[in-house]
Enzyme design. Structure first.
Site, PDB file in Angstrom:
ATOM      1  N   LYS A  66       0.817  -1.223   0.000  1.00  0.00           N
ATOM      2  CA  LYS A  66       0.000   0.000   0.000  1.00  0.00           C
ATOM      3  C   LYS A  66       0.851   1.274   0.000  1.00  0.00           C
ATOM      4  O   LYS A  66       0.448   2.274  -0.581  1.00  0.00           O
ATOM      5  CB  LYS A  66      -0.972  -0.012   1.184  1.00  0.00           C
ATOM      6  CG  LYS A  66      -2.073  -1.066   1.017  1.00  0.00           C
ATOM      7  CD  LYS A  66      -3.059  -1.047   2.149  1.00  0.00           C
ATOM      8  CE  LYS A  66      -4.036  -2.213   2.019  1.00  0.00           C
ATOM      9  NZ  LYS A  66      -5.026  -2.248   3.082  1.00  0.00           N
ATOM     10  N   ASP A 102     -10.045   2.282   2.698  1.00  0.00           N
ATOM     11  CA  ASP A 102     -10.158   1.498   3.940  1.00  0.00           C
ATOM     12  C   ASP A 102     -10.907   2.276   5.029  1.00  0.00           C
ATOM     13  O   ASP A 102     -11.733   1.714   5.755  1.00  0.00           O
ATOM     14  CB  ASP A 102      -8.764   1.111   4.466  1.00  0.00           C
ATOM     15  CG  ASP A 102      -8.181  -0.087   3.722  1.00  0.00           C
ATOM     16  OD1 ASP A 102      -8.955  -0.847   3.117  1.00  0.00           O
ATOM     17  OD2 ASP A 102      -6.948  -0.258   3.758  1.00  0.00           O
TER      18      ASP A 102
END
Ligand code: NAP
Length: 270
Positions: A66, A102
């Site tokens: 990420k 997220d």
């Protein structure tokens, strides 16, 4: 020909994202094909470039890439810039757009699906890795009374608190003793080792919610410990997974899928 997307990570074999996006595509009628791409640990950027060159339109990025995806993106959403982590890439003609869904996924699951009030709540975020960092902007946007981050390795929590500033404060696990929280979110990977983070007893306020970003078969060690501590509500991270996927789908297609039937399907398969 459907448009191609994929989850890129290492490992990816376990990922439920292909099933979730196949359901979203079926439900919305969008021409989407979604697969899995295993990227070698030292070749994330090359793997993304190849997928894009082969006609890929976008990707979800999972562990451990990420932060690399954040650096690869040439245009960023505000929340991805603040999180310094990207889980959604969209390949535009002139740019690689990076976003982080997220945090929205977590907040939507807590607020919409579970009916948890975050505004005015005392929130404890346990863990200071990529997942904790990724959800911090959205938790702050939800206007909690306080947001505390606690991590086993304390300097990582302090660094996160420094990066975001007040009202985020950092604590060691031990220093939490005597405090109470309305919502405790486990953003550690301790459950992978069959452990719960070593938190002091007595942290759950009356009516408090315990949320584990991890999910899997049965109750996680964190949720088992929260139950024993008297947490009123317990939830695992399957809802977050489906909600963050829905936000990615919206970024790619401009269409918002209905998450409830997809979450119900995943629960029935668990
Ligand atoms: P990460 O960057 O590797 O960070 C791991 C974190 O867990 C660190 O804070 C680490 O503390 C802590 N930790 C590990 N073992 C521990 C233990 N035994 N006791 C206490 N703390 C421990 O991982 P991540 O990307 O943040 O992911 C964290 C978890 O969130 C993963 O399990 C992932 O699957 C989950 N997640 C779920 C979703 C969802 O959609 N549901 C989305 C994203 C992530 P130290 O700093 O002390 O090592």
């Amino acid at each position: 020909m459907p448009d191609r997307y994929a989850v890129v990570g290492n490992p990816v074999a376990h990922s439920k994202s292909p099933l979730i996006h196949a359901e979203f595509a079926r439900q919305t009628g969008e021409p989407v094909e979604y697969g899995r791409v295993l990227a070698p640990l030292d070749a994330f950027a090359a793997t993304i470039e190849r997928f894009r060159a082969e006609g890929g339109k976008g990707a979800n990025v999972t562990l451990p890439f990420k932060e690399e995806a954040f650096r690869l993106a040439t245009r960023l959403s505000d929340r991805a810039r603040r999180a310094e982590a990207v889980n959604t890439l969209r390949f535009d003609a002139d740019a690689i757009f990076g976003d982080n869904t997220d945090g929205v996924g977590l907040v939507n699951d807590l607020v919409r699906n579970l009916g948890v009030k975050l505004a005015g709540a005392r929130i404890l975020l346990v863990g200071a890795g990529g997942a904790a960092r990724g959800v911090t902007p959205s938790l702050l946007e939800a206007k909690p009374a306080s947001l505390t981050v606690a991590n086993r390795t304390v300097p990582r929590a302090e660094e996160l608190a420094r990066a975001f500033g007040a009202p985020l404060v950092a604590r060691s696990f031990a220093a939490l003793a005597g405090e109470q929280f309305d919502v405790i979110v486990n953003a550690t990977s301790a459950s992978l080792a069959g452990e719960a983070p070593a938190l002091p007893a007595g942290l759950y306020a009356l009516g408090a919610t315990a949320y584990d970003m991890m999910y899997g078969k049965g109750e996680t060690p964190f949720l088992a410990s929260a139950r024993a501590q008297g947490a009123a509500r317990l939830a695992d991270g399957l809802g977050m997974l489906v909600e963050q996927a829905a936000e990615s789908f919206f970024i790619w297609r401009g269409v918002r899928p209905d998450t409830a039937p997809v979450l119900a399907l995943l629960r029935s398969l668990a």
